[in-house]
Design a protein around this motif. Structure first.
Motif, short mmCIF file in Angstrom:
data_model
loop_
_atom_site.label_atom_id
_atom_site.label_comp_id
_atom_site.label_asym_id
_atom_site.label_seq_id
_atom_site.Cartn_x
_atom_site.Cartn_y
_atom_site.Cartn_z
N PRO A 1 -53.33 66.80 -31.14
CA PRO A 1 -54.48 66.45 -32.05
C PRO A 1 -55.39 67.36 -32.53
O PRO A 1 -55.53 68.48 -31.83
CB PRO A 1 -55.40 65.56 -31.21
CG PRO A 1 -55.10 66.10 -29.73
CD PRO A 1 -53.67 66.46 -29.71
N SER A 2 -55.69 67.22 -33.75
CA SER A 2 -56.59 68.28 -34.32
C SER A 2 -58.41 67.99 -33.75
O SER A 2 -58.66 67.03 -33.88
CB SER A 2 -56.74 68.33 -35.79
OG SER A 2 -57.10 66.94 -36.30
N GLY A 3 -58.92 68.85 -33.10
CA GLY A 3 -60.19 68.72 -32.44
C GLY A 3 -59.84 68.81 -30.92
O GLY A 3 -58.90 69.14 -30.39
N ASN A 4 -61.09 68.30 -30.34
CA ASN A 4 -61.28 68.25 -28.93
C ASN A 4 -60.41 67.18 -28.18
O ASN A 4 -60.96 65.97 -28.40
CB ASN A 4 -62.82 68.23 -28.29
CG ASN A 4 -62.56 68.33 -26.89
OD1 ASN A 4 -61.90 68.59 -26.00
ND2 ASN A 4 -63.93 68.32 -26.27
N ALA A 5 -59.43 67.40 -27.54
CA ALA A 5 -58.61 66.33 -27.04
C ALA A 5 -59.24 65.50 -25.77
O ALA A 5 -58.87 64.50 -25.28
CB ALA A 5 -57.21 66.84 -26.52
N ASP B 1 -62.10 64.37 -25.93
CA ASP B 1 -63.24 63.49 -26.69
C ASP B 1 -62.62 62.05 -26.97
O ASP B 1 -61.32 62.20 -27.38
CB ASP B 1 -63.65 63.89 -28.11
CG ASP B 1 -64.69 63.17 -28.59
OD1 ASP B 1 -64.61 62.08 -28.50
OD2 ASP B 1 -65.57 63.75 -29.45
N VAL C 1 -61.62 61.23 -30.51
CA VAL C 1 -60.63 62.13 -31.09
C VAL C 1 -59.17 61.52 -30.36
O VAL C 1 -58.40 61.61 -31.08
CB VAL C 1 -60.74 63.60 -30.91
CG1 VAL C 1 -59.67 64.39 -31.04
CG2 VAL C 1 -62.07 63.97 -31.56
N ARG D 1 -58.03 58.08 -32.10
CA ARG D 1 -57.80 58.27 -33.58
C ARG D 1 -56.43 58.83 -33.58
O ARG D 1 -55.72 58.48 -34.23
CB ARG D 1 -58.70 59.06 -34.45
CG ARG D 1 -59.98 58.66 -34.70
CD ARG D 1 -60.78 59.33 -35.79
NE ARG D 1 -61.37 60.60 -35.53
CZ ARG D 1 -62.49 61.02 -34.81
NH1 ARG D 1 -63.19 60.08 -34.75
NH2 ARG D 1 -62.51 62.34 -34.52
N PHE D 2 -56.16 59.80 -32.73
CA PHE D 2 -54.82 60.39 -32.92
C PHE D 2 -53.72 59.63 -32.21
O PHE D 2 -52.75 59.46 -32.85
CB PHE D 2 -54.85 61.86 -31.73
CG PHE D 2 -53.69 62.43 -31.46
CD1 PHE D 2 -52.89 63.19 -32.40
CD2 PHE D 2 -52.95 62.24 -30.03
CE1 PHE D 2 -51.95 63.66 -32.31
CE2 PHE D 2 -51.87 62.70 -29.93
CZ PHE D 2 -51.33 63.54 -31.02
#
Length: 290
Positions: free
Chosen positions: A25-29, A31, A34, A37-38
């Motif tokens: 995932p793009s972003g903090n995994a 979270d 996030v 959404r992933f």
């Protein structure tokens, strides 16, 4: 590819020739937003996908649903127990109302304090009902026997002492080095505080406002001695039956602890014994039906 170690090939290519594709995932995994959404985006493309994010999300959903079911089952079980103990549907709802209010105030306090509900501390919600229901039963029973000014009674002092010992036990969890365990201890202390507030302030006002009347006391004879050296009035569950001369005889059915409800369905009410003395067989005492 041919020069790669066999162990590495097995991790990325199956025996049938399928290749492993790894997506991050793009972003903090860490979270949740996030991660959700992933996993939703990946599962649209590959519904049978697996991996650590999928396992975390699905296991989390399973745990949350399990505790939601546990909370519902505990609430329904407590409702049935209260109905068996109080034998009045109105009194049952009166006893449950402070518990529901305490639960709402606990959740509101967590939001204000920024405490997130997680897998470790969500167990506090079912425990909230089990802790608070005993206190509510004490107050409703005392009111039905004719006691008023409950905040000034020895019963209130005893309940506060009992809550204090319970809070001290849960308080040790709050100083744990494990974040999840510590948050569970904090939530349990917060819930116990609101249980006391609802019981001491809301429940007496609710009883007075709806006009719950005390059940009239009957006079019965004890068929067995009851040893009570407590400094407070003692209430002992009892089963009543008539003897050969048609006298009402009460057979005491002592409970093992304050939370022992298993023997109550076999009783018809409770006998009221004066403080500081032993009631002998044949003594006439006050009997209050459920």
């Amino acid at each position: 590819y041919d020069n790669l170690p066999l162990e590495l090939k097995r991790d990325w290519v199956s025996a049938s020739g399928l290749y492993r594709v790894q997506v991050f995932p793009s972003g903090n995994a860490n979270d949740n937003a996030v991660l959700n959404r992933f996993t939703a985006a990946v599962m649209k493309v590959a519904p049978d996908v697996t991996g650590t994010p999928i396992i975390i999300k699905e296991s989390g959903d399973t745990i949350v649903n399990a505790f939601i079911h546990a909370g519902l089952y505990s609430f329904m079980s407590i409702f049935v127990i209260l109905l068996l103990a109080l034998r009045r549907i109105g009194d049952t709802f009166v006893a449950l109302a402070p518990l529901v209010l305490a639960g709402i105030l606990t959740m509101a306090s967590c939001v204000v304090a920024g405490i997130q509900i997680n897998f470790a501390n969500i167990i506090a919600l079912p425990l909230l009902f089990g802790i608070g229901v005993a206190f509510d039963i004490y107050f409703v029973m005392a009111w039905r026997t004719g006691q008023r000014n409950l905040l000034e009674s020895p019963l209130t002092r005893a309940v506060i002492m009992s809550a204090g010992t319970t809070a001290s036990a849960f308080g040790t969890l709050a100083i744990s080095s494990h974040p999840g365990t510590a948050s569970m201890g904090v939530i349990l202390i917060i819930s116990l505080f609101w249980v006391l507030v609802a019981m001491l302030l809301v429940l007496p006002a609710l009883l007075a406002s709806i006009g719950v009347l005390p059940a009239p006391a009957e006079q019965v004879c004890l068929d067995a001695a009851v040893d009570s050296h407590a400094s407070l009035t003692c209430f002992v569950p009892a089963r009543v039956q008539s003897d050969a001369s048609a006298r009402a005889m009460a057979h005491p059915v002592p409970t093992h602890t304050s939370g022992d409800f298993s023997s109550l369905p076999r009783t018809h009410g409770f006998v009221q014994l004066p403080p500081g003395r032993t009631a002998a067989a044949g003594d006439v005492v006050a009997f209050h039906r459920w």
